[in-house]
Design a protein around this motif. Structure first.
Motif, PDB file in Angstrom:
ATOM      1  N   ARG A  30     -13.354   1.041 -14.803  1.00 37.19           N
ATOM      2  CA  ARG A  30     -12.509   1.163 -13.573  1.00 37.19           C
ATOM      3  C   ARG A  30     -13.166   2.373 -12.302  1.00 37.19           C
ATOM      4  O   ARG A  30     -13.677   3.388 -13.108  1.00 37.19           O
ATOM      5  CB  ARG A  30     -11.002   2.800 -14.428  1.00 37.19           C
ATOM      6  CG  ARG A  30     -10.658   2.692 -13.126  1.00 37.19           C
ATOM      7  CD  ARG A  30      -8.461   3.428 -14.027  1.00 37.19           C
ATOM      8  NE  ARG A  30      -8.223   2.808 -14.596  1.00 37.19           N
ATOM      9  CZ  ARG A  30      -7.500   1.891 -13.426  1.00 37.19           C
ATOM     10  NH1 ARG A  30      -7.523   1.735 -12.138  1.00 37.19           N
ATOM     11  NH2 ARG A  30      -6.364   0.588 -13.986  1.00 37.19           N
ATOM     12  N   ARG A  31     -13.100   2.056 -11.373  1.00 37.16           N
ATOM     13  CA  ARG A  31     -13.786   2.111 -10.441  1.00 37.16           C
ATOM     14  C   ARG A  31     -12.421   2.573  -9.353  1.00 37.16           C
ATOM     15  O   ARG A  31     -12.005   1.735  -8.812  1.00 37.16           O
ATOM     16  CB  ARG A  31     -14.494   1.196  -9.526  1.00 37.16           C
ATOM     17  CG  ARG A  31     -15.584   0.253 -10.591  1.00 37.16           C
ATOM     18  CD  ARG A  31     -16.468  -0.076 -10.144  1.00 37.16           C
ATOM     19  NE  ARG A  31     -17.218  -1.450 -11.081  1.00 37.16           N
ATOM     20  CZ  ARG A  31     -18.771  -0.479 -11.268  1.00 37.16           C
ATOM     21  NH1 ARG A  31     -18.876   1.017 -11.315  1.00 37.16           N
ATOM     22  NH2 ARG A  31     -19.098  -1.019 -12.697  1.00 37.16           N
ATOM     23  N   ARG A  32     -13.365   4.340  -9.063  1.00 33.41           N
ATOM     24  CA  ARG A  32     -11.493   4.524  -7.609  1.00 33.41           C
ATOM     25  C   ARG A  32     -13.014   4.212  -5.985  1.00 33.41           C
ATOM     26  O   ARG A  32     -13.782   5.023  -6.424  1.00 33.41           O
ATOM     27  CB  ARG A  32     -11.488   6.052  -8.443  1.00 33.41           C
ATOM     28  CG  ARG A  32     -10.843   5.840  -9.931  1.00 33.41           C
ATOM     29  CD  ARG A  32     -10.438   7.479 -10.038  1.00 33.41           C
ATOM     30  NE  ARG A  32      -9.517   7.701 -11.378  1.00 33.41           N
ATOM     31  CZ  ARG A  32      -8.493   7.161 -11.572  1.00 33.41           C
ATOM     32  NH1 ARG A  32      -7.600   6.750 -11.009  1.00 33.41           N
ATOM     33  NH2 ARG A  32      -8.773   7.094 -13.086  1.00 33.41           N
ATOM     34  N   MET A  33     -12.023   4.140  -5.381  1.00 33.22           N
ATOM     35  CA  MET A  33     -12.573   4.065  -4.207  1.00 33.22           C
ATOM     36  C   MET A  33     -11.584   4.502  -2.978  1.00 33.22           C
ATOM     37  O   MET A  33      -9.976   4.639  -3.061  1.00 33.22           O
ATOM     38  CB  MET A  33     -12.868   2.141  -4.461  1.00 33.22           C
ATOM     39  CG  MET A  33     -13.980   1.804  -4.926  1.00 33.22           C
ATOM     40  SD  MET A  33     -14.092  -0.054  -4.638  1.00 33.22           S
ATOM     41  CE  MET A  33     -14.935  -0.274  -6.238  1.00 33.22           C
ATOM     42  N   ARG A  34     -11.865   5.168  -2.029  1.00 33.25           N
ATOM     43  CA  ARG A  34     -11.183   5.572  -1.127  1.00 33.25           C
ATOM     44  C   ARG A  34     -11.262   4.119   0.233  1.00 33.25           C
ATOM     45  O   ARG A  34     -12.931   3.610   0.671  1.00 33.25           O
ATOM     46  CB  ARG A  34     -12.086   6.615  -0.444  1.00 33.25           C
ATOM     47  CG  ARG A  34     -11.617   7.821  -1.180  1.00 33.25           C
ATOM     48  CD  ARG A  34     -10.136   8.071  -1.430  1.00 33.25           C
ATOM     49  NE  ARG A  34      -9.854   9.023   0.152  1.00 33.25           N
ATOM     50  CZ  ARG A  34      -8.889   9.093   0.543  1.00 33.25           C
ATOM     51  NH1 ARG A  34      -7.734   9.359  -0.547  1.00 33.25           N
ATOM     52  NH2 ARG A  34      -8.628   9.416   1.566  1.00 33.25           N
ATOM     53  N   SER A  49      -6.109   5.351  -1.630  1.00 37.82           N
ATOM     54  CA  SER A  49      -6.736   5.826  -2.981  1.00 37.82           C
ATOM     55  C   SER A  49      -6.362   4.606  -3.697  1.00 37.82           C
ATOM     56  O   SER A  49      -5.537   4.371  -3.996  1.00 37.82           O
ATOM     57  CB  SER A  49      -6.201   6.970  -3.741  1.00 37.82           C
ATOM     58  OG  SER A  49      -6.758   7.808  -2.671  1.00 37.82           O
ATOM     59  N   TRP A  50      -7.439   3.918  -3.613  1.00 34.98           N
ATOM     60  CA  TRP A  50      -7.165   2.167  -4.710  1.00 34.98           C
ATOM     61  C   TRP A  50      -8.509   2.648  -5.934  1.00 34.98           C
ATOM     62  O   TRP A  50      -9.480   2.594  -6.121  1.00 34.98           O
ATOM     63  CB  TRP A  50      -8.154   0.984  -3.789  1.00 34.98           C
ATOM     64  CG  TRP A  50      -7.301   1.439  -2.632  1.00 34.98           C
ATOM     65  CD1 TRP A  50      -7.035   2.226  -1.518  1.00 34.98           C
ATOM     66  CD2 TRP A  50      -6.550  -0.599  -2.785  1.00 34.98           C
ATOM     67  NE1 TRP A  50      -6.245   1.142  -0.972  1.00 34.98           N
ATOM     68  CE2 TRP A  50      -6.130   0.177  -1.217  1.00 34.98           C
ATOM     69  CE3 TRP A  50      -5.976  -1.325  -3.375  1.00 34.98           C
ATOM     70  CZ2 TRP A  50      -5.375  -1.102  -0.544  1.00 34.98           C
ATOM     71  CZ3 TRP A  50      -5.754  -2.188  -2.525  1.00 34.98           C
ATOM     72  CH2 TRP A  50      -5.481  -2.055  -1.453  1.00 34.98           C
ATOM     73  N   SER A  51      -7.853   2.075  -7.302  1.00 30.00           N
ATOM     74  CA  SER A  51      -8.674   2.022  -7.909  1.00 30.00           C
ATOM     75  C   SER A  51      -8.256   0.814  -9.019  1.00 30.00           C
ATOM     76  O   SER A  51      -7.617   0.233  -8.731  1.00 30.00           O
ATOM     77  CB  SER A  51      -8.035   3.399  -9.104  1.00 30.00           C
ATOM     78  OG  SER A  51      -7.085   3.038  -9.641  1.00 30.00           O
ATOM     79  N   ASP A 103      -2.059   7.773  -2.668  1.00 26.69           N
ATOM     80  CA  ASP A 103      -2.328   8.375  -1.583  1.00 26.69           C
ATOM     81  C   ASP A 103      -1.738   8.020   0.060  1.00 26.69           C
ATOM     82  O   ASP A 103      -3.065   7.444   1.071  1.00 26.69           O
ATOM     83  CB  ASP A 103      -3.874   9.278  -1.856  1.00 26.69           C
ATOM     84  CG  ASP A 103      -3.847   9.762  -0.543  1.00 26.69           C
ATOM     85  OD1 ASP A 103      -3.237  11.047   0.515  1.00 26.69           O
ATOM     86  OD2 ASP A 103      -5.029  10.463   0.332  1.00 26.69           O
ATOM     87  N   THR A 156       1.285  -1.293  -0.142  1.00 26.42           N
ATOM     88  CA  THR A 156      -0.340  -0.268  -0.128  1.00 26.42           C
ATOM     89  C   THR A 156       0.861   1.521   0.312  1.00 26.42           C
ATOM     90  O   THR A 156       0.312   2.216   0.187  1.00 26.42           O
ATOM     91  CB  THR A 156      -1.024   0.179   1.341  1.00 26.42           C
ATOM     92  OG1 THR A 156      -0.373  -0.040   2.566  1.00 26.42           O
ATOM     93  CG2 THR A 156      -1.921  -0.766   1.310  1.00 26.42           C
ATOM     94  N   GLU A 186      -4.577  -0.452  -8.978  1.00 28.16           N
ATOM     95  CA  GLU A 186      -3.116   1.115  -8.680  1.00 28.16           C
ATOM     96  C   GLU A 186      -3.551   1.411  -7.160  1.00 28.16           C
ATOM     97  O   GLU A 186      -5.023   1.298  -7.037  1.00 28.16           O
ATOM     98  CB  GLU A 186      -3.570   2.230  -9.564  1.00 28.16           C
ATOM     99  CG  GLU A 186      -3.516   2.252 -10.875  1.00 28.16           C
ATOM    100  CD  GLU A 186      -3.541   3.092 -12.069  1.00 28.16           C
ATOM    101  OE1 GLU A 186      -3.881   4.252 -11.633  1.00 28.16           O
ATOM    102  OE2 GLU A 186      -3.522   2.994 -13.376  1.00 28.16           O
ATOM    103  N   ILE A 187      -2.894   1.572  -6.674  1.00 26.36           N
ATOM    104  CA  ILE A 187      -3.246   2.685  -5.347  1.00 26.36           C
ATOM    105  C   ILE A 187      -1.506   3.630  -4.616  1.00 26.36           C
ATOM    106  O   ILE A 187      -0.462   3.558  -5.246  1.00 26.36           O
ATOM    107  CB  ILE A 187      -2.205   1.498  -4.099  1.00 26.36           C
ATOM    108  CG1 ILE A 187      -3.531  -0.269  -4.642  1.00 26.36           C
ATOM    109  CG2 ILE A 187      -2.432   2.016  -2.454  1.00 26.36           C
ATOM    110  CD1 ILE A 187      -2.147  -1.222  -3.506  1.00 26.36           C
TER     111      ILE A 187
END
Length: 666
Positions: A553-557, A544-546, A540, A475, A537-538
């Protein structure tokens, strides 16, 4: 002259007062209990003095300790904030006896409004409209029940002392009056040291509208318009706004005049709030509002008034305490736009708003709102005090813009480490009746199921959380990040790991597999045929994960803490605990134990060993974080053992009563 202020409080209000004092060039002194030794208000102050152990009665409510701290620090004034000693006339007298300035009203003014029945009699003399009810001295059940019958049901039982919904019960019919009276008196005694109550007519379509008043020592009194606090649960405010939706100039003038008359009747000095109950069944009419009580202090919701008037109320408090005249006259005050405030609490809305504890491992407030808070990441929410985390406030040209702005800012707020009411607040701000200003104090209860229903965790987010919890991916965004811990190695088999996540006591297993260098699969409860994630992709610092899921493509915290993993999506947080080994004493419990849902104090034990009980029969009354809760039998059976007594302090999960009997039959 005031050169150094001791703030006899904690949390966000202590920090709020410090900011204004600092701007005015006044030094500040914090006081703290053992539970608050590293709290934000302690770190913000110029000086900080310990005043006792964690329980409030031995620290923040200990007048002698607070006064010793003031003398030791050389403070020349004390600001009480709200709660604790803020409305204790004996404290005001003690402060002044030491030659210190109390930043607030006189002891006489506080006493005049301290008991609701006496205050209402005083208001009747001042020609302020008062709701019909019984405000006499008789406290016997037969007398109070008889008065309730005369008034007509439904009625409201209210503690004579204090506020905040404590010692208050709505009673729908005569048969429920005795039990409600007993409960109200018990809670009033615990909260205020005074079990006496009054009985009033319950208004069927009530709105709670209050007027901010301010007086000085030269006889001047003004009002700074109204706040609507109708969005309530358990008689406690949730959302506050100013001005009140639907308010007419005629109604505003009538309520403002009544509030000023109330303040003048007790020669009021400083900031105060006159609270009115309004019958909104036919809209806002100047003949349909009645005095409820006066809060002789600064209110939690004061920021909305500050934002629509441009006035710093704490600065006014300090200036008035220094003997100055009010900075503005009534005709110089005006309303600008609309402001809305939401109280962010550590509480579980889906479990009856049960207060929560925990360490805030991650805290990020959404942009676009004023934040009044007394905590930062790393701080603990303890069982000793009110579990408020922060207040979020938005000011905008219109009500709709203020609601949208606040809902959006709350949706961008991230808190991990404790459960919060954020999702509930966002839904309330966007609820149709609330958005259209169809307000009354029963709005939340009518829509409670929709406002508190737990949203299912989106499958993609759940898969990503399991992946984050697995420890199989680095991470750290740095190029030289260490190799991921991919678990046990085997020939010709893709690396995999089983992850267990806990929610609400239920533990679910997820299998995380890495079939390719840039591909992951996650399967388990709630993921149907499994989820495939690619191009992970990780960034921050691992938050921040995507990934590409189903071609999108989904971006998530996602926040991974030592004992939990939390994902944020669509304004809601989804937390899963990383379970420890199941304790053997609880594993064998079955349905045979009544346990404490959180740390607290046992107020009353209603059962004894050998007693036969039926399902849902009340067995223990607890108090935690200022809330009384009744624990009931989970099934029919017999009391095998009672393990606690009244006044015992118990921890979360402590076994209080053991059952035997029916569940063992056959």
């Amino acid at each position: 002259m005031i050169s150094k202020i001791l703030i006899a409080n904690r949390g966000e209000i202590a920090c709020r007062i410090m900011r204004t004092a600092r701007r005015m060039g006044i030094a500040t002194v914090a006081v703290y209990s053992d539970a608050d030794c590293a709290a934000l208000h302690v770190r913000m102050a110029d000086e900080a003095v310990r005043i006792g152990p964690a329980p409030a009665a031995q620290s923040y409510l200990d007048m002698a300790s607070v006064l010793r701290a003031a003398k030791a620090s050389g403070a020349d004034a004390i600001h009480p904030g709200y709660g604790f000693l803020s409305e204790n006339p004996a404290f005001v007298e003690a402060v002044e006896a030491e030659g210190l300035t109390f930043i607030g009203p006189s002891a006489a003014a506080i006493r005049a409004m301290g008991l609701k029945d006496a205050a209402k009699q005083l208001m009747e003399k001042a020609k302020v409209p008062v709701v019909p009810g019984y405000h006499g001295d008789a406290q016997e059940l037969v007398v109070l029940a008889g008065k309730a019958n005369e008034i007509g049901f439904p009625v409201l039982i209210k503690a004579r002392a204090g506020g905040g919904g404590k010692g208050m019960r709505k009673v729908e019919e005569p048969g429920a009056f005795a039990a409600a009276l007993s409960s109200a008196k018990r809670e009033a005694k615990a909260s205020f040291g005074d079990e006496r109550v009054l009985v009033e007519k319950y208004v069927a379509t009530p709105r709670h509208i209050e007027i901010q008043v301010f007086g000085d020592s030269h006889g001047n009194v003004v009002h700074l318009f109204e706040r609507d606090c109708s969005a309530q649960r358990r008689h406690q405010k949730v959302i506050e706004e100013a001005p009140a939706p639907g308010m007419t100039e005629e109604m505003r003038a009538a309520m403002g005049d009544a509030a000023v008359a109330a303040a003048k009747a007790i020669d009021y000095r400083g900031a105060g709030t006159v609270e009115f109950i309004v019958d909104a069944s036919e809209g806002l009419r100047p003949d349909r509002f009645w005095f409820m009580e006066m809060n002789t202090r600064l209110q939690v919701e004061h920021p909305v008034t500050e934002l629509i008037t441009g006035v710093d109320l704490v600065e006014w408090q300090i200036r008035v305490a220094r003997g100055e005249r009010l900075p503005l006259a009534q005709d110089e005050l005006a309303i600008n736009g609309h402001a809305v405030e939401a109280r962010i609490y550590a509480e579980d809305a889906a479990r009856g708003f049960l207060p929560a504890t925990g360490t805030i491992g991650h805290l990020s407030f959404g942009s676009g709102m004023r934040v009044d808070s007394g905590v930062v990441a790393g701080d603990a929410i303890t069982p000793f005090y009110d579990p408020m985390i922060a207040k979020g406030i938005v000011h905008a040209p219109s009500r709709s813009e203020a609601l949208d702005g606040l809902a959006g800012a709350l949706a961008r707020t991230e808190i991990a480490g404790t459960v919060t009411n954020l999702s509930f607040l966002i839904r309330l701000l966007r609820q149709d009746d609330f958005a259209c200003a169809q307000l009354d104090t029963g709005l939340i209860d009518r829509h409670l199921a929709a406002l508190t229903d737990e949203k299912a965790t989106p499958p993609g987010l759940l898969a990503m959380m399991a992946l984050a919890a697995s420890g199989m991916v680095p991470t750290d965004a740095a190029e030289d990040a260490p190799t991921a811990d991919i678990g046990p190695w085997a020939h010709w088999v893709a690396p995999r790991r089983t992850v267990r996540l806990e929610r609400g006591g239920e533990i679910c297993a997820y299998v995380v597999c890495r079939p390719g260098a840039s591909q992951w699969t996650v399967s388990g409860e709630g993921l149907a045929d499994g989820i495939t994630l690619s191009q992970l992709e990780i960034g921050d610092n691992g938050q921040s994960w995507s990934a590409v899921i189903d071609g999108v493509r989904r971006r998530m915290r996602i926040i991974r803490l030592a004992g939990s993993v939390t994902g944020f999506a669509e304004g809601a947080s989804h937390e899963r605990m990383l379970p420890k080994a199941v304790r053997s004493d609880l594993a064998a419990a079955g349905g045979d134990q009544i346990t404490a849902p959180m740390p607290g104090v046992v107020k009353q034990v209603l059962a004894s060993a050998g007693q036969a009980v039926v399902a849902d029969e009340p067995l223990v009354i607890m108090e935690a974080m200022k809330m009384e809760m009744t624990l009931t039998a989970p099934r029919d059976g017999e009391i095998a053992e009672v393990l606690v007594s009244a006044d015992d302090q118990v921890s979360d999960g402590a076994v209080l009563i053991m059952l035997t009997g029916a569940a063992d039959a056959g």
